[in-house]
Design a protein around this motif. Sequence first.
Motif, short mmCIF file in Angstrom:
data_model
loop_
_atom_site.label_atom_id
_atom_site.label_comp_id
_atom_site.label_asym_id
_atom_site.label_seq_id
_atom_site.Cartn_x
_atom_site.Cartn_y
_atom_site.Cartn_z
N HIS A 10 1.07 -0.74 0.10
CA HIS A 10 -0.19 -0.34 0.12
C HIS A 10 1.05 1.34 0.09
O HIS A 10 0.66 2.72 -0.94
N GLU A 13 2.40 1.50 -3.18
CA GLU A 13 1.13 1.95 -4.54
C GLU A 13 0.65 3.78 -4.41
O GLU A 13 0.89 4.46 -5.35
N HIS A 14 1.30 3.91 -2.68
CA HIS A 14 1.48 5.48 -2.12
C HIS A 14 2.35 6.41 -2.79
O HIS A 14 2.46 7.41 -3.26
N PRO A 18 1.25 9.03 -6.12
CA PRO A 18 0.49 9.95 -4.58
C PRO A 18 -0.49 10.43 -5.07
O PRO A 18 -0.15 11.35 -6.66
N LYS A 19 -1.28 10.23 -4.25
CA LYS A 19 -1.88 11.67 -4.01
C LYS A 19 -1.84 12.86 -3.74
O LYS A 19 -0.87 13.09 -3.31
N ALA A 68 4.92 8.25 0.83
CA ALA A 68 3.87 7.63 1.04
C ALA A 68 2.90 8.08 1.97
O ALA A 68 2.15 8.61 1.76
N SER A 71 1.24 11.58 0.59
CA SER A 71 0.09 11.31 0.33
C SER A 71 -0.80 10.76 1.17
O SER A 71 -1.43 10.96 1.39
N ILE A 72 -1.04 10.33 1.85
CA ILE A 72 -1.66 8.91 2.54
C ILE A 72 -2.43 10.91 3.86
O ILE A 72 -3.26 10.69 4.00
N GLU A 75 -4.19 13.43 2.34
CA GLU A 75 -5.82 12.72 2.10
C GLU A 75 -6.22 12.66 2.84
O GLU A 75 -8.02 13.39 3.04
#
Length: 128
Positions: A10, A13-14, A18-19, A68, A71-72, A75
Amino acid sequence: MSIKNLYAHHMQEHYKNPKNKGLLKTPDISSLHHNPTCGDQVNIDAKVNNGVITEIKFSGDGCVISMATASILTEFCKGKTIKEIDKLEEHDVLNLIKMELGPARIKCAVLSLRAIQDGIKKYRDKNA
Ligand code: FES
């Protein structure tokens, strides 16, 4: 895949996708924070409306965990009040990323939280 590997996956992936990566044109909050141990850094830009974070972006260079987590965390911060974000602590970030980390790696994980919280402090000082 074990639960531990699932969360590591996980994070990867971020890191790869990245978000909320980037900068805002006219942020209310803009704050750069670095990890003195490794020199990695993260910048957080955010827009605030009535005490609520309406937009948030991050940029920077760092390890998988720091990027990561940024990014999390960005969000998570969307739609939260600056008061709520201000109260977050290390263990909240670790809960968010669902990982147990040693002291050195915890610094990586909280890099973006420190950037946001420094930015909130400056924002409050400016708007007091
Ligand atoms: Fe630098 Fe993780 S090694 S923030």
